[in-house]
Design an enzyme around this catalytic site. Structure first.
Site, mmCIF file in Angstrom:
data_model
loop_
_atom_site.group_PDB
_atom_site.id
_atom_site.type_symbol
_atom_site.label_atom_id
_atom_site.label_comp_id
_atom_site.label_asym_id
_atom_site.label_seq_id
_atom_site.Cartn_x
_atom_site.Cartn_y
_atom_site.Cartn_z
ATOM 1 N N GLY A 14 0.840 -1.191 0.000
ATOM 2 C CA GLY A 14 0.000 0.000 0.000
ATOM 3 C C GLY A 14 0.877 1.243 0.000
ATOM 4 N N CYS A 15 0.434 2.247 0.690
ATOM 5 C CA CYS A 15 1.161 3.523 0.763
ATOM 6 C C CYS A 15 2.586 3.304 1.254
ATOM 7 C CB CYS A 15 0.424 4.456 1.709
ATOM 8 S SG CYS A 15 1.328 5.951 2.125
ATOM 9 N N PHE A 16 3.561 3.730 0.465
ATOM 10 C CA PHE A 16 4.945 3.471 0.873
ATOM 11 C C PHE A 16 5.366 4.263 2.096
ATOM 12 C CE2 PHE A 16 5.865 5.899 -3.266
ATOM 13 C CZ PHE A 16 5.896 7.149 -2.685
ATOM 14 N N THR A 19 4.362 2.122 5.069
ATOM 15 C CA THR A 19 5.239 0.960 5.157
ATOM 16 C C THR A 19 6.631 1.388 5.609
ATOM 17 O OG1 THR A 19 3.961 -0.002 3.345
ATOM 18 C CG2 THR A 19 6.017 -1.085 3.903
#
Length: 124
Positions: A14-16, A19
């Site tokens: 998902g959204c880096f 993460t």
């Protein structure tokens, strides 16, 4: 003091930025780089990735010390911190660039990833 050889892991969850924030706090992870991977255009700008035509996923590349944390342990953190079963979505973020993926760097990483996925599927 002997310096350990660092290994590389590349994960899309998902959204880096989300993460990245998780893995920056993990002991043994020495560097976290956010970016795009898995697509067919070299170095695409964000405005092209979000069109969902480049094939890229938002991802992080980790440099980690396998003497402090194993690839398997990284995967367990990865799966515990995002929802890998929602196709092309993480919470309100929707699109193929938000998919969940493991981009392995060796046959050993591939085997470990397959083992961890099997274990998690068995545990439901």
């Amino acid at each position: 003091m002997e310096e350990h050889k660092l290994e590389t892991a590349t994960l899309a969850g998902g959204c880096f930025w989300c993460t990245e924030a998780v893995f920056q706090r993990v002991d043994g992870v020495k560097k976290v780089i956010s970016g795009f991977t898995g697509g067919h255009i070299k170095n695409p700008p964000y405005r092209e990735v979000v069109t969902q035509r480049t094939g890229h996923a938002e991802s992080v590349q980790l440099k980690f010390d396998p003497q402090k944390i194993t690839f398997e342990e990284l995967l367990l953190i990865f799966f515990a911190t995002h929802e890998p079963t929602t196709l092309n979505r993480q919470q309100n973020d929707v699109g193929t660039h938000y998919r969940s993926a493991i981009f392995y760097h060796s046959e050993a990483q591939k085997e470990t990833a397959e083992k961890v996925i099997r274990q998690l599927e068995e545990e439901k």
